[in-house]
Motif scaffolding. Sequence first.
Motif, short mmCIF file in Angstrom:
data_model
loop_
_atom_site.label_atom_id
_atom_site.label_comp_id
_atom_site.label_asym_id
_atom_site.label_seq_id
_atom_site.Cartn_x
_atom_site.Cartn_y
_atom_site.Cartn_z
N ALA A 1 0.84 -1.21 0.00
CA ALA A 1 0.00 0.00 0.00
C ALA A 1 0.87 1.25 0.00
O ALA A 1 0.57 2.23 -0.69
N GLU A 2 1.96 1.23 0.76
CA GLU A 2 2.86 2.38 0.80
C GLU A 2 3.53 2.59 -0.57
O GLU A 2 3.67 3.72 -1.02
N MET A 3 3.92 1.51 -1.23
CA MET A 3 4.53 1.61 -2.56
C MET A 3 3.52 2.16 -3.57
O MET A 3 3.88 3.02 -4.38
N ILE B 1 3.75 5.60 -5.85
CA ILE B 1 3.64 5.57 -7.31
C ILE B 1 2.55 6.52 -7.78
O ILE B 1 2.73 7.25 -8.76
N VAL B 2 1.41 6.54 -7.10
CA VAL B 2 0.28 7.37 -7.50
C VAL B 2 0.58 8.85 -7.31
O VAL B 2 0.17 9.68 -8.11
N MET B 3 1.32 9.20 -6.29
CA MET B 3 1.61 10.61 -6.02
C MET B 3 2.67 11.13 -6.90
O MET B 3 3.11 11.18 -7.79
#
Length: 108
Positions: free
Chosen positions: A100-102, A106-108
Amino acid sequence: MGRKKLAMKRIENPTARQVTYMKRKDGIIKKASELSILCDTDVGLIMFSPAGRLSTFATTGSRVEDIFLRFVDRPDELRGGPINHEEFLSRKLKELKYEAEMLEKIVM
């Protein structure tokens, strides 16, 4: 006009079961949110639909993985007893948290 009392048994019609799940899912998430706000608690909720889709809820500022890891990391006497396959569960929750952190990076 009042509501009809439902017998607590499995709904046999798959379409009706899915519709009931969707309606009640929203209700339980609303209750979890209200409990969190009113009592200033961390609430984590995991549900699988009759079709197998995952739904999660975590209080604002938390992740469901973090809340469940806090639960798993507690001593047995504070948790209400031992958990079967605790090491596996803990490892999987940590993997989910990492993923979830990865994804968030990636999305940001």
